[in-house]
Design an enzyme around this catalytic site. Structure first.
Site, short mmCIF file in Angstrom:
data_model
loop_
_atom_site.label_atom_id
_atom_site.label_comp_id
_atom_site.label_asym_id
_atom_site.label_seq_id
_atom_site.Cartn_x
_atom_site.Cartn_y
_atom_site.Cartn_z
N LYS A 44 0.83 -1.21 0.00
CA LYS A 44 0.00 0.00 0.00
C LYS A 44 0.87 1.27 0.00
CE LYS A 44 -0.20 0.02 5.02
NZ LYS A 44 -0.98 -0.38 6.20
N ARG A 142 -10.35 0.26 15.08
CA ARG A 142 -10.46 0.93 13.79
C ARG A 142 -11.54 0.20 12.98
NH1 ARG A 142 -5.06 1.57 10.19
NH2 ARG A 142 -5.35 -0.67 10.06
N TYR A 272 17.01 33.31 -1.71
CA TYR A 272 15.93 34.24 -1.38
C TYR A 272 16.00 34.76 0.04
CZ TYR A 272 13.50 32.24 -5.47
OH TYR A 272 13.14 31.83 -6.70
N MET A 316 12.45 25.64 -4.73
CA MET A 316 11.55 24.60 -5.20
C MET A 316 12.33 23.47 -5.88
SD MET A 316 8.27 24.64 -7.74
CE MET A 316 7.22 25.62 -6.69
C1 LIG Z 1 -0.29 -1.52 6.75
C2 LIG Z 1 -0.85 -2.78 7.24
C3 LIG Z 1 -0.04 -3.91 7.39
C4 LIG Z 1 1.47 -3.87 7.16
O1 LIG Z 1 2.11 -3.20 8.21
P1 LIG Z 1 3.71 -3.06 8.24
O2 LIG Z 1 4.00 -2.44 9.54
O3 LIG Z 1 4.06 -2.18 7.09
O4 LIG Z 1 4.27 -4.43 8.09
C5 LIG Z 1 -0.64 -5.07 7.79
N1 LIG Z 1 -1.97 -5.13 8.05
C6 LIG Z 1 -2.78 -4.07 7.92
C7 LIG Z 1 -4.22 -4.21 8.22
C8 LIG Z 1 -2.25 -2.86 7.52
O5 LIG Z 1 -3.06 -1.79 7.41
#
Ligand SMILES: *Cc1c(COP(=O)(O)O)cnc(C)c1O
Length: 377
Positions: A44, A142, A272, A316
């Protein structure tokens, strides 16, 4: 999503991503697990800024068992780019997204009946079966159903939604690095859920709980699968926090070329405003990376000629570094490293992320798409 550029020519700046190190990290994690335990690679957030597609392809070759993402767009991109392994959506999907889960064969996290009902309906219309993993809330608060509802929830699905396959059940830890007491309670709670499901013959095939920190700290939390992100990228939140196994290292070097060297006279401006007005004649280098690349104000040092030098002003598209002390060994178009090693010096991601009061992955993700990712095989 950054541009996927497999092999690019040298640019003014770039992130080098060491795929050999990724394979090393993968194998070390793999060897922490029982041979039958599945390894889901969590990619992700653009694989924490490393470039999701290239990383996923490499990990597929390493024979990981599944991928985890948190946005539907990430999951669909994996599919349209030819990833055939199971792809898990680890965060909620919207009712309007459900049809895409079916279309692209993506495994959702399920914790509400509205989504389950829609999934079943679309699967039925599509004459297919949708695989789901149920999430249980054991303390993070969560997502997930209450542990006490697991038996009822899964039997309800099995009875009323014949087009669904409850393949997995999982939970997520609240503070596995710093709160072992709570983590053990969460593990126990999850084990109880599994046991109550077993008694009713409802236990899904794959139970999973551990992300990176729990993988190293709590082998008893590996269950049937682990979900690993950070460790694969060699990242940790704080030094030593995760007891990173020896051999696991970060993949990333961020570097930029020196575009200009000049001497600024005492009392004149260096860039700057009044940010930098040297009190003696000072030689500076303009390094070709700036806040347009996500590298801006607050960045303290760079490595040039194997030596740390202070950053004194920000643009920048550039950083101004004071190279007075090393000027004889520096010339235009030399490389400056802002994360990683050069010579005997190293600026770690952790060091930089601490300065900004950020997580390491947060820091990497803040480097913008404009900086090409260059993969070193
Ligand atoms: C992000 C995430 C992981 C992975 O976590 P890491 O610390 O990057 O290994 C695993 N399970 C869920 C539900 C996550 O949101």
């Amino acid at each position: 999503m950054n541009t996927l550029s497999l092999d690019r020519n040298p640019e003014i700046n770039e992130i080098n991503i060491n795929l050999a190190q990724l394979r090393i990290n993968y194998n070390i994690v793999r060897n922490l697990l029982n041979p039958n335990t599945h390894l889901m690679a969590v990619v992700k957030g653009d694989a924490c800024g490393h470039g999701m597609l290239r990383i996923a392809k490499e990990l597929e070759e390493c024979r990981c068992d599944a991928f985890g993402v948190t946005h539907l767009s990430e999951a669909i991109l994996l599919r349209t780019e030819g990833i055939t392994l199971p792809v898990h959506l680890l965060a909620p999907c919207l009712p309007s997204q459900v049809k895409f889960l079916i279309e692209y064969n993506i495994i959702p996290m399920a914790d509400n009946l509205k989504i389950i009902q829609l999934l079943d309906q679309f699967a039925n219309e599509n004459r297919s079966c949708a695989t789901i993993h149920i999430k249980v809330n054991t303390g993070l608060n969560r997502y997930g159903i209450a542990p006490a509802h697991a038996v009822e929830f899964i039997s309800e699905i099995k009875t009323n939604y014949p087009n669904l396959n409850v393949e997995g059940i999982y939970t997520h830890f609240q503070d596995p690095d710093k709160n072992p007491e709570l983590t053990f309670r969460q593990i126990d709670c999850f084990k109880h859920v599994l046991q109550s499901l077993e008694e009713k013959n409802l236990r899904p095939l794959l139970a999973h709980a551990a992300s990176s920190s729990a993988i190293t700290r709590y082998p008893e939390a590996h269950f049937d699968m682990v979900r690993c992100g950070m460790l694969l990228y060699g990242l940790e939140h704080e030094e030593g926090e995760r007891i990173i196994p020896p051999g696991i290292k970060p993949l990333v070097t961020v570097k930029a070329l020196i575009l200009k060297i000049r001497t600024i006279k005492e009392g004149e401006a260096g860039g700057y405003g009044t940010e930098f007005i040297p009190t003696k004649d000072t030689t500076v280098a303009i390094i070709g990376i700036g806040y347009g690349d996500g590298v801006g104000r607050g960045w303290r040092q760079a490595i040039i000629s194997g030596r740390r030098v202070p950053i004194v002003n920000y643009f920048m598209d550039g950083l101004m570094a004071d190279i007075t002390e090393i000027q004889d060994s520096v010339k235009e178009y030399d490389e400056a490293v802002i994360i990683g090693s050069q010579g005997n010096e190293n600026i770690s991601i952790l060091e930089v992320s601490k300065q900004f009061n950020r997580y390491a992955e947060e820091q990497l993700q803040s480097i913008t798409e404009r900086v090409p990712r260059k993969y070193i095989p």
